[in-house]
Design a protein around this motif. Structure first.
Motif, short mmCIF file in Angstrom:
data_model
loop_
_atom_site.label_atom_id
_atom_site.label_comp_id
_atom_site.label_asym_id
_atom_site.label_seq_id
_atom_site.Cartn_x
_atom_site.Cartn_y
_atom_site.Cartn_z
N SER A 1 -118.95 9.49 28.04
CA SER A 1 -119.52 10.05 26.83
C SER A 1 -120.75 10.90 27.17
N MET B 1 -121.66 15.00 26.63
CA MET B 1 -122.88 15.58 26.05
C MET B 1 -123.50 16.62 26.99
N VAL C 1 -119.04 17.37 21.68
CA VAL C 1 -119.82 16.38 20.92
C VAL C 1 -118.88 15.36 20.28
N LEU D 1 -118.76 11.39 20.90
CA LEU D 1 -118.85 10.44 19.79
C LEU D 1 -117.69 9.44 19.82
N LEU E 1 -125.28 11.19 17.07
CA LEU E 1 -124.14 12.03 17.48
C LEU E 1 -123.34 12.50 16.26
N ALA F 1 -128.78 14.39 22.85
CA ALA F 1 -128.23 14.17 24.20
C ALA F 1 -129.21 13.37 25.05
N TRP G 1 -129.16 9.77 24.01
CA TRP G 1 -127.87 9.18 24.43
C TRP G 1 -127.90 8.85 25.92
#
Lengths: 93, 199
Positions: free
Chosen positions: B76, B80, B99, B103, B154, B178, B181
């Motif tokens: 994931s 990003m 994106v 997600l 996200l 990002a 995350w």
């Protein structure tokens, strides 16, 4: 095409699988603690330097993030080698 | 020459280095890092006082769940990275795709966690099963909460990307999401070996 992001992702996946192998076969001891400390440091730096691309960022941000993934592996080593000291320091009464 | 009117601007002394995303997100990220540093101290102190429990503990957990969560988060995070690279080229449709992929992969985390906890409880591993499992639930559920904030972020940036809000000139919101995350990623890369590998 395999670029920098793909190489980073592949390296992180390989290190994760190596960690999984250790999880199934590893025994408590210095070698395991040192390898885990190394894995945290290397994987942490890879995400920070390659995924977050932090190199051109403000030095304070860079230092704090690098410091974090350096401090935690040192804590792993300290807790393994000096667990008695830590226990004494955190015993009440 | 004198400059009585003060018309000459002083030489710029501000830091030339950029702040990825925006300053606000870094305040949040650093707060989370401090919070987890304290939680890691709890882990190490508990481990120092109960070494046998922490040596046996990982044997009872489902390593496959920890590995799957790690791979989901890493992949994931990779999506990003590609999303930020795409918006810098003004490739908006590609950005949206990355994106969305980030997600969907990220949503795998709470799903795997749900099944992992169900498996744990079926095997008698709940929060009262011992000090190792208390700390395990404390840290991993706390991380899940922070991942949930990241997933909401996200969803927000996916919607804004679909609406065409971001461009190569203005994508600080996307970059901020990002960064957060990736921050949760770094924390999981530490939590995973603590509970599934280290003894």
């Amino acid at each position: 095409m395999i670029g920098k992001a793909e190489r980073t992702w592949l390296t992180l996946v390989a290190l994760t699988l190596a960690g999984a192998l250790l999880a199934e076969t590893g025994h408590a001891g210095w070698p395991l603690s040192l390898v885990v400390a190394g894995l945290i440091a290397v994987k942490g730096r890879l995400v920070i330097d390659r995924y977050m691309a932090i190199t051109p960022a403000h030095p304070r941000i860079r230092r704090i993030l690098h410091g974090f993934v350096t401090l935690v592996p040192l804590m792993v080593i300290f807790s393994h080698g000096w667990g008695d000291v830590l226990r004494r320091l955190t015993t009440l009464g | 020459m004198n400059d009585p009117a003060g018309a000459t601007l002083p030489a710029p002394t501000l830091h030339a280095q950029p702040v990825p995303g925006n300053k606000g997100i870094w305040v949040g990220i650093f707060c989370v890092l401090v919070e987890f540093l304290l939680l890691f101290c709890v882990y190490f102190i508990a481990k120092a006082h109960h070494p046998a429990a922490f040596e046996r503990g990982p044997d009872q957990l489902a390593t496959v769940a920890g590995v799957t969560i790690t791979l989901l988060l890493l992949t994931s995070g990779y999506c990003m990275v590609k999303a930020v690279a795409a918006i810098r080229r003004d490739a908006r449709r590609t950005t949206f795709f990355w994106v969305l992929a980030a997600l969907l992969l990220g949503l795998g985390y709470p799903i795997v966690k749900f099944f992992e906890i169900r498996w744990n409880v079926a095997h008698g591993i709940d929060g009262t099963a011992g000090i190792f499992y208390t700390v395990y639930y404390y840290l991993t559920l706390n991380h899940l909460v922070h991942v949930s904030w990241g997933l909401l972020g996200l969803i927000w940036v996916a919607t804004r990307t679909a609406l065409g809000v971001y461009s190569s000139r203005d994508h600080s919101g996307l970059e901020a999401a990002a960064m957060y995350w990736h921050g949760t990623d770094v924390l999981w890369l530490i939590i995973f070996p603590f509970f599934y590998v280290l003894r």
